[in-house]
Each structure stands twice: as C-alpha cells, then as structure tokens.
Design a protein around this motif. Sequence first.
Motif, PDB file in Angstrom:
ATOM      1  N   ILE A 117      27.569  37.812  26.527  1.00 27.59           N
ATOM      2  CA  ILE A 117      26.807  38.687  27.379  1.00 27.59           C
ATOM      3  C   ILE A 117      25.450  38.794  26.878  1.00 27.59           C
ATOM      4  CG2 ILE A 117      26.698  40.940  28.286  1.00 27.59           C
ATOM      5  CD1 ILE A 117      29.719  41.054  28.623  1.00 27.59           C
ATOM      6  N   GLU A 118      24.415  38.611  27.795  1.00 32.98           N
ATOM      7  CA  GLU A 118      23.073  39.089  27.175  1.00 32.98           C
ATOM      8  C   GLU A 118      22.431  39.852  28.151  1.00 32.98           C
ATOM      9  OE1 GLU A 118      21.376  37.983  24.432  1.00 32.98           O
ATOM     10  OE2 GLU A 118      22.952  36.497  23.779  1.00 32.98           O
ATOM     11  N   PRO A 119      21.622  40.834  27.520  1.00 30.16           N
ATOM     12  CA  PRO A 119      21.310  40.908  25.999  1.00 30.16           C
ATOM     13  C   PRO A 119      22.743  41.786  25.443  1.00 30.16           C
ATOM     14  CG  PRO A 119      20.316  42.771  27.323  1.00 30.16           C
ATOM     15  CD  PRO A 119      20.858  41.674  28.273  1.00 30.16           C
ATOM     16  N   PRO A 120      22.886  41.602  24.200  1.00 27.43           N
ATOM     17  CA  PRO A 120      23.949  42.486  23.624  1.00 27.43           C
ATOM     18  C   PRO A 120      23.988  44.023  23.793  1.00 27.43           C
ATOM     19  CG  PRO A 120      22.895  41.022  22.010  1.00 27.43           C
ATOM     20  CD  PRO A 120      22.078  41.007  23.322  1.00 27.43           C
ATOM     21  N   ASN A 121      25.006  44.755  24.095  1.00 27.80           N
ATOM     22  CA  ASN A 121      25.147  45.939  24.451  1.00 27.80           C
ATOM     23  C   ASN A 121      26.279  46.704  23.843  1.00 27.80           C
ATOM     24  OD1 ASN A 121      26.808  48.084  26.596  1.00 27.80           O
ATOM     25  ND2 ASN A 121      24.688  47.658  27.598  1.00 27.80           N
ATOM     26  N   PRO A 122      26.249  47.806  23.497  1.00 25.59           N
ATOM     27  CA  PRO A 122      27.397  48.461  22.872  1.00 25.59           C
ATOM     28  C   PRO A 122      28.648  48.441  23.569  1.00 25.59           C
ATOM     29  CG  PRO A 122      25.525  50.051  23.078  1.00 25.59           C
ATOM     30  CD  PRO A 122      25.206  48.806  23.742  1.00 25.59           C
ATOM     31  N   TYR A 123      28.907  48.466  24.902  1.00 25.36           N
ATOM     32  CA  TYR A 123      30.190  47.999  25.757  1.00 25.36           C
ATOM     33  C   TYR A 123      30.521  46.754  25.438  1.00 25.36           C
ATOM     34  CZ  TYR A 123      30.135  52.453  28.908  1.00 25.36           C
ATOM     35  OH  TYR A 123      30.130  53.320  29.776  1.00 25.36           O
ATOM     36  N   GLN A 124      29.718  45.985  25.081  1.00 31.57           N
ATOM     37  CA  GLN A 124      30.140  44.485  24.622  1.00 31.57           C
ATOM     38  C   GLN A 124      30.862  44.473  23.674  1.00 31.57           C
ATOM     39  OE1 GLN A 124      26.979  41.845  23.189  1.00 31.57           O
ATOM     40  NE2 GLN A 124      28.037  40.113  24.193  1.00 31.57           N
ATOM     41  N   LYS A 125      30.313  45.385  22.416  1.00 33.74           N
ATOM     42  CA  LYS A 125      31.175  45.269  20.948  1.00 33.74           C
ATOM     43  C   LYS A 125      32.393  46.133  21.040  1.00 33.74           C
ATOM     44  CE  LYS A 125      26.480  45.628  18.556  1.00 33.74           C
ATOM     45  NZ  LYS A 125      26.770  44.301  18.106  1.00 33.74           N
ATOM     46  N   GLU A 154      32.277  63.563  13.471  1.00 34.91           N
ATOM     47  CA  GLU A 154      31.768  64.780  13.295  1.00 34.91           C
ATOM     48  C   GLU A 154      31.733  65.392  11.961  1.00 34.91           C
ATOM     49  OE1 GLU A 154      33.662  67.866  15.495  1.00 34.91           O
ATOM     50  OE2 GLU A 154      35.111  66.541  15.968  1.00 34.91           O
ATOM     51  N   GLY A 155      32.743  64.841  11.190  1.00 30.48           N
ATOM     52  CA  GLY A 155      32.803  65.573   9.701  1.00 30.48           C
ATOM     53  C   GLY A 155      31.749  64.857   8.818  1.00 30.48           C
ATOM     54  N   SER A 156      30.823  64.023   9.376  1.00 31.39           N
ATOM     55  CA  SER A 156      29.651  63.336   8.413  1.00 31.39           C
ATOM     56  C   SER A 156      28.383  63.883   8.935  1.00 31.39           C
ATOM     57  CB  SER A 156      30.001  61.840   8.717  1.00 31.39           C
ATOM     58  OG  SER A 156      28.750  61.332   7.905  1.00 31.39           O
ATOM     59  N   PRO A 157      27.317  63.899   7.953  1.00 26.86           N
ATOM     60  CA  PRO A 157      26.099  64.648   8.390  1.00 26.86           C
ATOM     61  C   PRO A 157      25.531  63.504   8.991  1.00 26.86           C
ATOM     62  CG  PRO A 157      26.431  64.039   5.792  1.00 26.86           C
ATOM     63  CD  PRO A 157      27.572  63.816   6.574  1.00 26.86           C
ATOM     64  N   GLY A 158      25.859  62.190   8.893  1.00 30.50           N
ATOM     65  CA  GLY A 158      25.025  61.159   9.599  1.00 30.50           C
ATOM     66  C   GLY A 158      25.459  60.711  10.685  1.00 30.50           C
ATOM     67  N   ALA A 159      25.021  59.225  11.387  1.00 31.38           N
ATOM     68  CA  ALA A 159      25.255  58.961  12.662  1.00 31.38           C
ATOM     69  C   ALA A 159      26.740  58.539  12.538  1.00 31.38           C
ATOM     70  CB  ALA A 159      24.461  57.748  13.002  1.00 31.38           C
ATOM     71  N   ILE A 160      27.394  58.151  13.622  1.00 27.20           N
ATOM     72  CA  ILE A 160      28.870  57.730  13.660  1.00 27.20           C
ATOM     73  C   ILE A 160      28.847  56.311  12.943  1.00 27.20           C
ATOM     74  CG2 ILE A 160      28.477  56.759  15.910  1.00 27.20           C
ATOM     75  CD1 ILE A 160      31.527  57.431  16.424  1.00 27.20           C
ATOM     76  N   GLU A 161      29.915  56.139  12.269  1.00 29.96           N
ATOM     77  CA  GLU A 161      30.049  54.675  11.441  1.00 29.96           C
ATOM     78  C   GLU A 161      30.816  53.620  12.602  1.00 29.96           C
ATOM     79  OE1 GLU A 161      31.676  54.533   7.518  1.00 29.96           O
ATOM     80  OE2 GLU A 161      30.856  56.563   7.105  1.00 29.96           O
ATOM     81  N   ALA A 164      34.266  65.075  22.806  1.00 27.24           N
ATOM     82  CA  ALA A 164      33.461  66.233  22.719  1.00 27.24           C
ATOM     83  C   ALA A 164      32.647  66.051  21.349  1.00 27.24           C
ATOM     84  CB  ALA A 164      34.279  67.659  22.427  1.00 27.24           C
ATOM     85  N   SER A 165      33.297  65.483  20.396  1.00 23.67           N
ATOM     86  CA  SER A 165      32.550  65.095  19.076  1.00 23.67           C
ATOM     87  C   SER A 165      31.348  64.323  19.135  1.00 23.67           C
ATOM     88  CB  SER A 165      33.461  64.896  17.912  1.00 23.67           C
ATOM     89  OG  SER A 165      33.927  63.582  18.434  1.00 23.67           O
ATOM     90  N   LEU A 166      31.581  63.469  20.197  1.00 19.04           N
ATOM     91  CA  LEU A 166      30.613  62.442  20.288  1.00 19.04           C
ATOM     92  C   LEU A 166      29.257  63.016  21.001  1.00 19.04           C
ATOM     93  CD1 LEU A 166      33.096  59.617  21.959  1.00 19.04           C
ATOM     94  CD2 LEU A 166      32.244  59.346  19.383  1.00 19.04           C
ATOM     95  N   LYS A 167      29.187  63.880  21.683  1.00 20.55           N
ATOM     96  CA  LYS A 167      28.094  64.678  22.118  1.00 20.55           C
ATOM     97  C   LYS A 167      27.136  65.389  21.201  1.00 20.55           C
ATOM     98  CE  LYS A 167      30.390  64.790  26.744  1.00 20.55           C
ATOM     99  NZ  LYS A 167      30.958  65.666  27.643  1.00 20.55           N
ATOM    100  N   GLU A 219      27.636  55.758  21.558  1.00 24.83           N
ATOM    101  CA  GLU A 219      28.423  57.252  21.464  1.00 24.83           C
ATOM    102  C   GLU A 219      28.836  57.306  23.059  1.00 24.83           C
ATOM    103  OE1 GLU A 219      26.688  57.215  17.685  1.00 24.83           O
ATOM    104  OE2 GLU A 219      25.840  56.956  19.951  1.00 24.83           O
ATOM    105  N   ASN A 220      27.774  57.178  23.946  1.00 19.82           N
ATOM    106  CA  ASN A 220      28.271  57.143  25.433  1.00 19.82           C
ATOM    107  C   ASN A 220      29.261  56.361  25.943  1.00 19.82           C
ATOM    108  OD1 ASN A 220      27.382  57.999  28.231  1.00 19.82           O
ATOM    109  ND2 ASN A 220      26.749  55.989  28.465  1.00 19.82           N
ATOM    110  N   ALA A 221      29.365  54.822  25.299  1.00 16.81           N
ATOM    111  CA  ALA A 221      30.175  53.723  25.733  1.00 16.81           C
ATOM    112  C   ALA A 221      31.452  54.331  25.208  1.00 16.81           C
ATOM    113  CB  ALA A 221      29.767  52.331  25.471  1.00 16.81           C
TER     114      ALA A 221
END
Length: 328
Positions: free
Chosen positions: A144-152, A185-192, A225-228, A236-238
């Motif tokens: 799929i092009e272009p790559p997309n979070p849903y694709q992953k 949500e237990g990490s200060p950074g972005a989701i891994e 809820a933690s993703l928002k 995060e939306n996907a």
Amino acid sequence: MLTVPSYGFEHQCKEIHDSWGQLNRLVLGLAMRTRLERQQIRETYKAIYGEDLVKRLQDVETSGISRNEAAGVSPKLCAALPLWMLDMHECDAVVAREALQQDNTNYKALVEIFVGRKSSHILLMKQEYQARFKRQLDQDIINIEPPNPYQKILVALVASHKAHHLDVSNHIAKCDAKRLYETGEGSPGAIERGVVLEILSKRSVPQLKLTFSSYKRIYGHDYTASLKRGDFREFENALGVVAKCIYKPPNYYAKTLYGSIKGITGDKAAIERVMVSRAEVDMDEIQRVYKKKYGIQLRDALSLCENIPSTDYRDFLVALATKMNELC
C-alpha cells in the motif's frame, strides 16, 4: 412480520430465474434466508440451470446501470445481492479487494476482516482472494502506498493469524497490559509503537481482547482512553479504532452504522458491509447496542435514513435488520 416463504429451493430458484431485470422482486425472499439456506439455493440453482447464481447476479450488475434503472432496480441492490449470496470467506475476499482498490484505501474494512474472523476463515479468505484476483492479499497490504499507520497495524494482524496459539492466558494478558501501560500512558514520552506492533503480531484476537479487559481491570479505564492523551496522532487514532473493534465489537459496529446512516463519515459502503458481514455473527447484539445508544431501532433508522434512497436497496437493508431483530 416478514416470514420466510414456505416453498422449497427449487421453487425459489425458478422465481429467481424468471426475475432477471426485476431483481427487486427477490429482495425479501433472499434477505430472510440464512447463510446455509443461501448456499443451498446457490447449489440448487447451479444444478437446475447449470450456472452459478452469484456469477449471474454479478453479470446483471455489470450489464449496465441504465438497463437496471429502467427495470426499476437500483444499482446498489445489484451490487449488494451478489455479496449477500456469497460464502462468508468469498464475501470478505471481495470486500478486501474493493477496499484496496479505492483511491483512499478503506483500512477499516480490512481491519474488520482481520479482527472479526477466525484464523481458519482468514486462510480460506486469502486462498479465495488469490484464486479470484490472482494476487496475494498479504503482499497487497504490504505494498500500500503511501505507507500508513493502519498499514503497519494490519501487517501485524496478518502475522498474528499465522503465529498465535488457540488458548488464551490470563498471565500473558496481565503482562501485555502492563507493557502497554509502561510504553503508553505510564511513560512521559510518545507511545512506543514497536512494542504495540509486536504484541499485535504475536497474540490472537481473543488474547488481545483479554489483554484490553485486563488493562481496564488493572488501570480503571479502557486502553483507548489512554491513547487520547497528549499529542493524539495518526498511529494512536488507528490503534484506537482497532482496539475498539477487538474489545467491544457490537459498540464499534453500532457506531460505524450510526456514522454511515447519518452521513458523518465518508465510508459510504459501511452500512451494506456491516449488515452483510455481521448478519449471522453478532447483529442481534449490535442492534441492542444501537437502540440503547441512539434511542431508535436500527431498522427504523434505516427506514428514515435520507442518505439511502427510498428504493429496493433500502428495503433489502431493512429486511436484514428485521430478520435479525425477530431472531433476538
């Protein structure tokens, strides 16, 4: 109340055969049939007339919109009836191909297949996809092009159907819930994302459902809820959509139907797709959720929907909803 005709399959096959150009005459009779009965009708038609009923219906669909409209048959009904008459794995293969061929790939349609079906069904569906379209579904998703979070996420779900164990484990669910928390949500950074994709690729859908249940039990709220929190990005939306489809399917599908009926989303095929694919899976529960959340029966919402022309196609959708409502 709609009732299934009392005559046998031979009689209905003759009625179908005599109704080409007037498919609206078939709507109620076919809509009220179970999947097994539809398979038997298809086999009986083949035995009597020597041709595949689904192929015949598809030929009517592709023979020209003006011809169908002239006969009082909406093009959307001509597309919906063949889908309804297909075996479930055949239907999913067709839906997957249509989702991938759209200008903007319909990722939700693909997610619904890989989340909502057993691995044995996914295998049959991919075999049907290859036989019908001469392509590999897994490879089409990767390309799929272009790559997309849903694709992953889809690539991870594809892998999960190849590698997972049938049994579910409360211990694994608790450990995965903890990992999701610590990398979210237990990490200060972005989701891994790597951790999330690893879990999705190695666990079955029932195991993932148990993980999301454990997450709520341990941390007091749904994982979605933690993703928002914070910077809510595409991944995060996907992921939130996928998690909802796994954890609470009736709620997910009720919301999908509501959005399509109200014209809130651009997924115009969602009504037909959900009504057909969930008809004998969990449509009874979807209808209960729909009534509770939106204060109206699904069949009534379909009857009043301004986005669906008042035609045989609407009659078909209402008949599907009525059938499942009577079975509740």
